[in-house]
Design a protein around this motif. Structure first.
Motif, mmCIF file in Angstrom:
data_model
loop_
_atom_site.group_PDB
_atom_site.id
_atom_site.type_symbol
_atom_site.label_atom_id
_atom_site.label_comp_id
_atom_site.label_asym_id
_atom_site.label_seq_id
_atom_site.Cartn_x
_atom_site.Cartn_y
_atom_site.Cartn_z
ATOM 1 N N VAL A 34 10.129 -1.951 8.188
ATOM 2 C CA VAL A 34 8.725 -2.099 7.789
ATOM 3 C C VAL A 34 7.886 -1.714 9.007
ATOM 4 C CG1 VAL A 34 6.927 -3.628 6.902
ATOM 5 C CG2 VAL A 34 9.311 -3.971 6.200
ATOM 6 N N PRO A 35 7.483 -0.456 9.099
ATOM 7 C CA PRO A 35 6.735 -0.010 10.280
ATOM 8 C C PRO A 35 5.512 -0.883 10.556
ATOM 9 C CG PRO A 35 7.405 1.875 8.971
ATOM 10 C CD PRO A 35 7.753 0.649 8.167
ATOM 11 N N VAL A 36 5.108 -0.932 11.815
ATOM 12 C CA VAL A 36 4.040 -1.825 12.252
ATOM 13 C C VAL A 36 2.733 -1.596 11.492
ATOM 14 C CG1 VAL A 36 3.256 -0.294 14.121
ATOM 15 C CG2 VAL A 36 2.938 -2.795 14.309
ATOM 16 N N GLU A 37 2.561 -0.389 10.938
ATOM 17 C CA GLU A 37 1.355 -0.132 10.144
ATOM 18 C C GLU A 37 1.252 -1.093 8.963
ATOM 19 O OE1 GLU A 37 2.204 3.652 12.367
ATOM 20 O OE2 GLU A 37 3.404 2.168 11.263
ATOM 21 N N GLY A 38 2.405 -1.565 8.453
ATOM 22 C CA GLY A 38 2.389 -2.537 7.364
ATOM 23 C C GLY A 38 1.760 -3.850 7.800
ATOM 24 N N GLY A 39 2.072 -4.280 9.015
ATOM 25 C CA GLY A 39 1.460 -5.486 9.546
ATOM 26 C C GLY A 39 -0.027 -5.301 9.780
ATOM 27 N N ARG A 40 -0.394 -4.161 10.326
ATOM 28 C CA ARG A 40 -1.811 -3.905 10.578
ATOM 29 C C ARG A 40 -2.604 -3.855 9.280
ATOM 30 N NH1 ARG A 40 0.024 0.521 14.954
ATOM 31 N NH2 ARG A 40 0.129 -0.854 16.786
ATOM 32 N N ASP A 41 -2.000 -3.273 8.229
ATOM 33 C CA ASP A 41 -2.674 -3.213 6.935
ATOM 34 C C ASP A 41 -2.802 -4.610 6.328
ATOM 35 O OD1 ASP A 41 -3.878 -1.392 5.028
ATOM 36 O OD2 ASP A 41 -2.249 -1.894 3.667
ATOM 37 N N THR A 42 -1.788 -5.451 6.548
ATOM 38 C CA THR A 42 -1.863 -6.835 6.068
ATOM 39 C C THR A 42 -3.037 -7.554 6.712
ATOM 40 O OG1 THR A 42 0.547 -6.907 5.756
ATOM 41 C CG2 THR A 42 -0.600 -9.017 5.849
ATOM 42 N N ALA A 43 -3.144 -7.437 8.034
ATOM 43 C CA ALA A 43 -4.235 -8.106 8.750
ATOM 44 C C ALA A 43 -5.594 -7.564 8.320
ATOM 45 C CB ALA A 43 -4.041 -7.937 10.248
ATOM 46 N N ALA A 44 -5.668 -6.252 8.085
ATOM 47 C CA ALA A 44 -6.933 -5.650 7.679
ATOM 48 C C ALA A 44 -7.334 -6.046 6.261
ATOM 49 C CB ALA A 44 -6.837 -4.129 7.777
ATOM 50 N N SER A 45 -6.352 -6.437 5.449
ATOM 51 C CA SER A 45 -6.615 -6.742 4.034
ATOM 52 C C SER A 45 -6.988 -8.194 3.785
ATOM 53 C CB SER A 45 -5.374 -6.382 3.195
ATOM 54 O OG SER A 45 -5.060 -5.009 3.301
ATOM 55 N N ILE A 46 -6.719 -9.078 4.751
ATOM 56 C CA ILE A 46 -7.003 -10.505 4.593
ATOM 57 C C ILE A 46 -8.199 -10.866 5.464
ATOM 58 C CG2 ILE A 46 -6.120 -12.849 4.887
ATOM 59 C CD1 ILE A 46 -3.312 -11.745 4.462
ATOM 60 N N ASN A 82 0.847 -1.189 0.000
ATOM 61 C CA ASN A 82 0.000 0.000 0.000
ATOM 62 C C ASN A 82 0.886 1.244 0.000
ATOM 63 O OD1 ASN A 82 -1.702 2.134 0.610
ATOM 64 N ND2 ASN A 82 -2.666 1.149 2.363
ATOM 65 N N PRO A 83 0.816 2.072 -1.050
ATOM 66 C CA PRO A 83 1.733 3.227 -1.142
ATOM 67 C C PRO A 83 1.473 4.299 -0.099
ATOM 68 C CG PRO A 83 0.087 3.308 -2.895
ATOM 69 C CD PRO A 83 -0.076 1.981 -2.225
ATOM 70 N N LYS A 84 0.346 4.258 0.594
ATOM 71 C CA LYS A 84 0.018 5.277 1.587
ATOM 72 C C LYS A 84 0.554 4.947 2.980
ATOM 73 C CE LYS A 84 -4.171 6.821 -0.816
ATOM 74 N NZ LYS A 84 -5.637 7.054 -0.711
ATOM 75 N N LEU A 85 1.163 3.777 3.141
ATOM 76 C CA LEU A 85 1.699 3.390 4.439
ATOM 77 C C LEU A 85 2.982 4.154 4.751
ATOM 78 C CD1 LEU A 85 1.199 -0.487 4.306
ATOM 79 C CD2 LEU A 85 -0.061 1.144 5.732
ATOM 80 N N PRO A 86 3.318 4.302 6.025
ATOM 81 C CA PRO A 86 4.578 4.967 6.389
ATOM 82 C C PRO A 86 5.772 4.248 5.791
ATOM 83 C CG PRO A 86 3.163 4.719 8.313
ATOM 84 C CD PRO A 86 2.517 3.923 7.211
ATOM 85 N N ALA A 87 6.760 5.027 5.364
ATOM 86 C CA ALA A 87 7.958 4.461 4.760
ATOM 87 C C ALA A 87 8.946 4.021 5.836
ATOM 88 C CB ALA A 87 8.621 5.504 3.864
ATOM 89 N N ALA A 88 9.928 3.252 5.401
ATOM 90 C CA ALA A 88 11.017 2.871 6.291
ATOM 91 C C ALA A 88 11.762 4.116 6.757
ATOM 92 C CB ALA A 88 11.981 1.941 5.563
ATOM 93 N N LYS A 89 12.363 4.024 7.944
ATOM 94 C CA LYS A 89 13.219 5.117 8.382
ATOM 95 C C LYS A 89 14.392 5.245 7.415
ATOM 96 C CE LYS A 89 12.103 5.074 13.305
ATOM 97 N NZ LYS A 89 12.623 4.957 14.690
#
Length: 296
Positions: free
Chosen positions: A248-260, A147-154
């Protein structure tokens, strides 16, 4: 250590545990050898009743290398991505998922629990979507959806990830690996210096192949947004993620869970983008508990 021919290439793999136990396929991430799955975690999963297979992705470790195949540079990949243009790449994450599915075929395993970390989580997502008949369950570890809107890596995490070592001399390679591990690793569970250096040195002596990560990165960028694919994943899914992951900020994991549909998520404070010894038992409990619940 063993090799198998899968999806038309040679794959290096290790097979641990009782062959009669439920199989579990571990898929590692960007530029990482199978040994980045700590043997302590492998043994913990074996102790919990699983046959555990870990393998080198294509272009890394002791698996097939795509020597001489050019991939777009990071600047070009970034520009094309921002323009919404899918770059032409040597191979895709879907191809890499076919490698994993092919390895299961080569080992005469009909279905397995699929576990992937980082880029390996992206590949595991493709296995669950493209080869759902082979997946008993999915566990996606510190991965994301594209998802391109997720926070980027530091910035410092991304910089050290894509920077090449100062030279190919062993000590320079070890220093580079230690710096990478420290930069993206768990702030709550810093690895002891001597043990970290020994682990990195073992990895360096096993295999060094700087060209592979370039092609891995191009596959990640070209894959784009996986959310449309993930909504069709039907296998039971668990997402594990560190709350202090700089890559990979935690928002990436949350978005994964929300998408499945139906996916569960568990996050851990202090956990970054590695598999620290202090969390091995907890991670093994989560993976094994999810796999056993999926089979019941």
């Amino acid at each position: 250590m063993a090799q198998a021919t899968a999806n038309g290439i040679t794959i290096e793999y290790e097979d641990h545990g009782d062959p009669s136990h439920p199989p579990m396929l571990l898929i590692m991430g960007f530029g990482a050898q199978l040994t980045l799955w700590p043997i302590e975690l492998v043994e913990a999963l074996v102790d919990r009743g699983f046959r555990v297979i870990r393998y080198d992705n294509r272009d890394i470790g002791l698996s097939h290398k795509f020597d001489g195949v050019k991939a777009p540079g990071l600047i070009k990949l970034t520009i094309l991505s921002k323009l919404g243009i899918t770059p032409k790449v040597p191979y895709t994450l879907a191809d890499m998922a076919d490698d994993g599915a092919g390895l299961l075929d080569a080992l005469e395993i009909e279905r397995a629990h699929i576990v992937g970390a980082s880029m390996g989580g992206m590949i595991a997502q493709h296995v669950a979507a493209r080869h759902s008949d082979k997946a008993l369950s999915l566990t996606s570890i510190f991965s994301t959806t594209g998802n391109p809107k997720l926070p980027a890596a530091k910035k410092e995490a991304m910089k050290v990830l894509v920077t090449r070592p100062a030279s190919m001399e062993e000590e320079a390679l070890v220093n580079h690996g230690v710096k990478l591990s420290r930069t993206i690793g768990s702030p709550g569970y810093p690895a002891p210096e001597e043990k970290l250096r020994d682990r990195v040195r073992e990895s360096v002596r096993r295999s060094v192949y700087p060209e592979g990560p370039t092609r891995h990165l191009s596959a990640i960028v070209a894959d784009g947004d996986r959310r449309p694919m993930l909504k069709d994943v039907t296998v039971p899914t668990l997402v594990l993620h560190g709350e202090d992951d700089p890559l990979v900020p935690v928002e990436g994991g949350r978005d994964t869970a929300a998408s499945i549909p139906g996916a569960a998520i568990r996050t851990f404070p202090g956990w970054g983008h590695d598999l620290p010894m202090e969390l091995v038992e907890a991670i093994a409990d989560e993976i094994a508990g999810h796999a056993k619940a999926s089979a019941s």
